[in-house]
Structure formats: structure tokens, C-alpha cells
Design a protein around this motif. Structure first.
Motif, PDB file in Angstrom:
ATOM      1  N   GLY A  28       0.787  -1.231   0.000  1.00 24.83           N
ATOM      2  CA  GLY A  28       0.000   0.000   0.000  1.00 24.83           C
ATOM      3  C   GLY A  28       0.813   1.272   0.000  1.00 24.83           C
ATOM      4  N   TRP A  29       2.101   1.164  -0.236  1.00 26.30           N
ATOM      5  CA  TRP A  29       2.958   2.340  -0.401  1.00 26.30           C
ATOM      6  C   TRP A  29       3.949   2.027  -1.524  1.00 26.30           C
ATOM      7  CZ3 TRP A  29       3.492  -0.911   3.929  1.00 26.30           C
ATOM      8  CH2 TRP A  29       4.691  -1.611   4.022  1.00 26.30           C
ATOM      9  N   PRO A  30       4.612   3.026  -2.077  1.00 28.75           N
ATOM     10  CA  PRO A  30       5.579   2.747  -3.144  1.00 28.75           C
ATOM     11  C   PRO A  30       6.746   1.925  -2.570  1.00 28.75           C
ATOM     12  CG  PRO A  30       5.030   5.094  -3.053  1.00 28.75           C
ATOM     13  CD  PRO A  30       4.478   4.470  -1.809  1.00 28.75           C
ATOM     14  N   LEU A  31       6.771   0.650  -2.928  1.00 26.87           N
ATOM     15  CA  LEU A  31       7.709  -0.288  -2.308  1.00 26.87           C
ATOM     16  C   LEU A  31       9.136  -0.053  -2.808  1.00 26.87           C
ATOM     17  CD1 LEU A  31       8.139  -2.843  -0.547  1.00 26.87           C
ATOM     18  CD2 LEU A  31       7.608  -4.205  -2.578  1.00 26.87           C
ATOM     19  N   GLN A  32      10.054   0.051  -1.870  1.00 31.21           N
ATOM     20  CA  GLN A  32      11.469   0.158  -2.231  1.00 31.21           C
ATOM     21  C   GLN A  32      11.987  -1.221  -2.639  1.00 31.21           C
ATOM     22  OE1 GLN A  32      13.302   3.197  -2.179  1.00 31.21           O
ATOM     23  NE2 GLN A  32      11.176   3.923  -1.992  1.00 31.21           N
ATOM     24  N   ILE A  33      12.714  -1.249  -3.744  1.00 27.04           N
ATOM     25  CA  ILE A  33      13.251  -2.518  -4.252  1.00 27.04           C
ATOM     26  C   ILE A  33      14.775  -2.457  -4.165  1.00 27.04           C
ATOM     27  CG2 ILE A  33      13.212  -4.126  -6.212  1.00 27.04           C
ATOM     28  CD1 ILE A  33      10.390  -3.311  -5.526  1.00 27.04           C
TER      29      ILE A  33
END
Lengths: 260, 313
Positions: free
Chosen positions: A221-226
Motif C-alpha cells: 500500500g505504499w511505493p515499495l522500495q526494491i
């Protein structure tokens, strides 16, 4: 069941179990953490000390307990102590290496909610509450969290912070004087997330076999860090799967009857 | 019942008995019936702790409170489970002091949720803690201190919603620590394995916070699996001496469907069945009517349950 012959939940439990170092003193929550902790004990980590919040220390249950205080725990424990003692002397006393928790909701800094969905005073869903989790999350030397990854669980903002992870990121946990170093990994049915060393934001560092990175992104539900390099989790071994399935089968048989 | 009646009229000890260890003029613990003990010692509006941490949960005593239709109770317990769900659904409760409220390993307590989410059968005020905080509150109560102190609630939203969680500064190190007021129930109710005929009580296995809850309380009721001539307790086991215990009643199986180590196992099938029984108001009301309100005692409850549920037999 995937084409590989195992389920996403089995992969999650097995990946969680592998995180447990042999000999660690583990304060374990019920459900998925308990399954993973017992799998670790039955595979690579036979000397792991399982503490359940019922005060059972060194429990070696033959089947998974339904509650945190089932007879299988006290009968197989090295010691059974009172509730004030387990929390004050053992957990607050700094004797727990690893806290292992589940959650209903988690945010990007691995804070968790097990209290309410919606407004506290007029909740849409009243969850069981804190139990031992706030102090397990605060005082264990490190913390593992396991839960299934989807947008209902991985939320931008928690409705309620039951137990603190890395708070607002960066050094905020340290500034708030939480004694332990906090969550070091979140293990889901899709992969493994670990906090960035500086920002403490959860970062996808491993995907389970066959899971696309897009799936992990869509389920958050948030911009996932990869991570720059995302590893692929080793698939379950035949031995891990056999021991886990045997454990679940024994448990199902034990819980089907009247428990006698 | 093979209990020996001490032959004292209930009125003779109704006030003095069960006052806690702080009252030095306490008479002997009284071996009595559960019905009498609840009738005399639990009053409308009281704060009651029926403690038990998954083990030795005083179900029989909870049912008797429902049967005697006590109202407006404040219930305290670290882990309210099925018996608190029943007390809440039956309309006995106006406030809950707790730290984890669920059906362990199964899911929600539907009657608790209905009371919190929909106000049925009545609104339920919550005073919500974490386990470590409640344990400290009971220990403070037993110690006759005004508050308990712990390194707790750090990073949690709980202190924002519970004004009974405050932070204090250590006078020696300056460390910020949590404080919770002592929990001193009007009545603590526990179930134990054994009592002797004088009223000394022995429990073992997962002993939870029962010792602290008994010593913190103004009055105490203990149900036991059996009353024996000799306790034969190992020196370091949990023994509550007769003069801190109010009433003792023998209720065999009185912790069912939880367990009594050395006597019977947890009936996990009942915990699972409760999910469906309690999910809707009408099925809950029918169940509580048939199995609790219209049965005479815990034996009657067990017999009525055996008629409908195979797992009880």
C-alpha cells in the motif's frame, strides 16, 4: 499449490524458520510465528529456546499449540514461570534474542497494528489487541515479523500503532529509547523485506521462486522500495516440506478430537 | 459433593471472609458451594477478575455469575476469552480492563466485538493495556503499592487512548518508564487443581498471574478440581495459604473447556465450535439460555452440552 509442489504459505513459513539461528532465545507469538519456530527447532535449530508468553520456557511441543498456553507447552518446557516473571525478568531483563510476531497491518517502517481497523473509539473491526507484542517488539534484541502481503495488510498509514518497529524511520526508534534494535526482517508469502540500514524503510530484498517483482509492488500500500539486487529465495527442500507437513498433520489430528 | 461444610452460616462469614491478607482478623477459608460463594461475594457493580492464562480458566464460576444475573460489572483479565465473551453477551458487563481479547488460535470474540462495535447488548467501556502492563498492575496491587512500573508501551499508541498509562522519570537514572495504577479487584476468582480441607490452595503448570490477582483482591473465590486431606505440595510450588483465600468450592471439571494440568486437556474442539455459536446474537442467546441460564450448576451445563455436542463426551 504452485507448480513447484508447495504453497505460498509453506514457502513463507519455511523462509521464516530459516531466519532463526540455532541456540537463539526466541519469544514467539501464536500462529505463523509458532509454526516457523517449531519448524526451525525440528530442522536446523534444535537448540533454539522457545518462550511463549504463558511463561513456558524451552517448550518443545509435539504439535502446534492452538493457544499460547496449551498443555503441550508446559509439559515439555524446561521451566514454567509466572506472567509477571516472564515479562519482567526474562523479556524486560534483556534475555530474549529474537521476538517473532505476526500482525494484522504493517507500515513501511515495520510498525504493526493488532488493535483496531478504523477509529479506536468506533472501530470497523475490533482486533484482539496488544498481548505481549509491544514489549516483545521493544525489548527483544531483534524482531522478525511474518504476515501475508496484500494491500489490506501493507498499509500506508496504520489505524493504530500497537507495537513499535522503526517508528518514523532513520534513528527515531533509537531516540525514543526502545531497547532492542527492532525488526530485522519481514517474511511474507511473496518474499522478504529488510529495513534499509539508514532510512529503516522496508526494502524488498528477496522474492520467493516464481513471484514477480510487480506482484510484490501491487500487494503493497505504499511505493515499495526494491533492492538493487533482489535475491531469489531458495525453494523449500524436500526435508523442510516433509517435516512441516507432518507437523501440521499431527496438529490437525490432535485438535480434531476433544484434546485428550 | 464430598466437600466438608464448615457448618458456619453463610451470613457469619459473608463480610469477613475473603477480605484479603491485609485483614489480619481473617477467619479460616470457607469450603462452600460455588452458588453460595458467588451469591455472597459478587455484587452488582463490582470489579471482578476471573484470571487464568489459557490454563485453569474459571468457567464454572463465570457461568454462576451469569446464572445469578449480576449486572454492571467491571471485568479485569489479561486474556479475556470465551467465558468473558459469554459474560459480555449475557449483559453482565459494562467495562473491560484487558490486554488481549480473542479466541486463541481461532479468531475473534464475537460478543466482545459486537459490544464494542455495535453496543450490543450494552456499550462496553474498554481500559486497554499490554500484558506486561497488566502484570505490573496486578503485582502492584498484591504489593499494596499505588502503581506498577515497567519499561513498557514505548512506541505504542496505547497510552494515547488509556489515561491509566503514564510515564514517569526514574529518580536515580532519569530513564523514562511507564506507570500503571495498581489493579485491586473487589473479587478475584480462580480455578486451581487442589485445596485441602483447611482451604490451602495448590496450582501448578501455567500459573499465569493468579497469585498476584488473588493477593491484590479484596475478596477471593477459588474453585478446585478436588478437596483433599493432604495437599502434599512441593515447597516451592504455588500455594495460596488458607488465610489469604476467601471461599473454596469443589467443582470437578470447572475449567472446561480450558484445561487443568494433571486432570484433563484443553477441549480445542469447543474453542473452535464457539466461533459459530457466538457469531450471531440469536444463536448465542439460545445457547446461553439452554446451557447456562436454565441449568442448575456446572454439572447441569455439562450434561446439557453432551446432548448436543459430541466432543464433550
Amino acid at each position: 499449490m504452485s507448480d513447484n509442489g508447495y504453497t505460498a504459505d509453506e514457502m513463507m513459513t519455511i523462509a521464516s524458520a530459516r531466519m532463526i539461528r540455532n541456540g537463539a532465545v526466541l519469544f514467539v507469538g501464536i500462529g505463523l510465528p509458532s509454526a516457523a519456530a517449531n519448524l526451525a527447532r525440528l530442522t536446523h535449530a534444535p537448540d533454539t529456546v522457545l518462550i511463549y508468553e504463558s511463561g513456558t520456557i524451552g517448550a518443545k511441543p509435539p504439535v502446534l499449540p492452538l493457544s499460547i498456553g496449551d498443555g503441550e507447552l508446559s509439559e515439555t518446557a524446561d521451566a514454567v514461570v509466572s506472567i509477571p516473571e516472564i515479562f519482567a525478568y526474562y523479556l524486560q531483563g534483556g534475555r530474549v534474542d529474537l521476538g517473532f510476531l505476526g500482525a494484522a497491518q504493517i507500515d513501511r517502517f515495520a510498525n504493526i497494528n493488532t488493535t483496531v481497523i478504523g477509529d479506536y473509539r468506533k472501530p470497523s473491526t475490533r482486533l484482539p489487541g496488544a498481548g505481549g507484542a509491544p514489549e516483545i517488539a521493544a525489548s527483544s534484541k531483534e524482531v522478525l515479523i511474518t504476515l501475508r502481503q496484500n494491500k489490506r495488510a501493507f498499509v500506508k498509514k496504520l489505524d493504530f500503532v500497537t507495537s513499535g518497529g522503526h517508528m518514523e524511520g532513520g534513528d527515531s526508534r533509537e531516540r525514543m529509547r526502545l531497547p532492542g534494535k527492532g525488526p530485522t526482517a519481514v517474511i511474507t508469502d511473496l518474499g522478504i523485506l529488510t529495513p534499509d540500514p539508514v532510512t529503516k524503510e522496508l526494502t524488498l530484498t528477496s522474492l520467493h521462486p516464481g513471484v514477480a517483482v510487480e506482484k510484490a509492488v501491487e500487494s503493497t500500500g505504499w511505493p515499495l522500495q526494491i533492492a538493487a539486487h533482489v535475491a531469489t529465495t531458495d525453494p523449500p527442500t524436500a526435508n523442510e516440506l516433509a517435516i512441516l507437513r507432518d507437523l501440521y498433520a499431527r496438529t490437525a489430528r490432535a485438535h480434531a478430537g476433544n484434546g485428550n | 459433593m464430598k466437600n466438608r461444610d464448615w457448618g458456619l452460616g453463610i451470613g457469619g462469614w459473608g463480610i469477613a471472609v475473603g477480605t484479603s491478607c491485609h485483614n489480619k482478623s481473617n477467619p479460616l477459608a470457607q469450603i462452600t458451594t460455588l452458588k453460595q460463594a458467588i451469591g455472597e461475594m459478587v455484587r452488582d457493580g463490582d470489579t471482578i477478575a476471573l484470571e487464568g492464562f489459557t490454563h485453569l480458566i474459571p468457567f464454572a464460576a463465570g457461568h454462576e455469575i451469569i446464572r445469578q444475573r449480576r449486572r454492571n460489572l467491571t471485568l479485569a483479565r489479561m486474556t479475556p476469552d470465551l467465558i468473558y465473551d459469554q459474560l459480555i453477551g449475557a449483559g453482565c458487563v459494562s467495562k473491560l480492563i484487558f490486554s488481549w481479547g480473542g479466541n486463541p488460535g481461532v479468531g475473534s470474540l464475537h460478543r466482545l466485538r459486537d459490544a464494542v462495535e455495535q453496543g450490543w447488548p450494552a456499550p462496553l467501556a474498554l481500559e486497554e493495556h499490554a500484558h506486561a502492563g497488566m502484570a505490573a498492575a496486578y503485582a502492584a496491587g498484591a504489593s499494596h503499592l499505588p502503581f506498577g512500573v515497567l519499561r513498557g508501551y514505548l512506541g505504542s499508541d496505547l497510552p494515547r487512548y488509556n489515561t491509566n498509562i503514564k510515564f514517569i522519570e526514574c529518580p536515580f537514572t532519569g530513564e523514562r518508564l511507564a506507570a500503571v495504577p495498581a489493579l485491586r479487584p473487589d473479587v478475584t476468582v480462580i480455578h486451581a487443581q487442589k485445596a485441602d480441607r483447611r482451604g490451602n490452595v495448590l496450582l501448578w503448570g501455567v500459573v499465569g498471574v493468579q497469585k498476584e490477582a488473588v493477593l491484590a483482591a479484596k475478596r477471593t473465590i477459588v474453585t478446585v478440581e478436588e478437596v483433599v486431606d493432604r495437599l502434599d505440595a512441593p515447597p516451592n510450588s504455588v500455594v495460596l495459604p488458607w488465610w489469604v483465600v476467601g471461599a473454596v468450592a469443589e467443582v470437578k471439571g470447572g475449567a472446561f473447556p480450558s484445561y487443568a494440568q494433571g486432570y484433563y486437556a484443553r477441549n480445542n474442539a469447543f474453542y473452535k465450535a464457539w466461533d459459530a455459536i457466538s457469531r450471531e446474537r440469536d444463536t448465542f442467546l439460545a445457547w446461553i439460555e439452554r446451557h447456562v441460564l436454565t441449568t442448575a450448576d456446572f454439572d447441569g451445563f455439562k450434561r446439557s452440552l453432551e446432548e448436543v455436542a459430541s466432543y464433550v463426551r
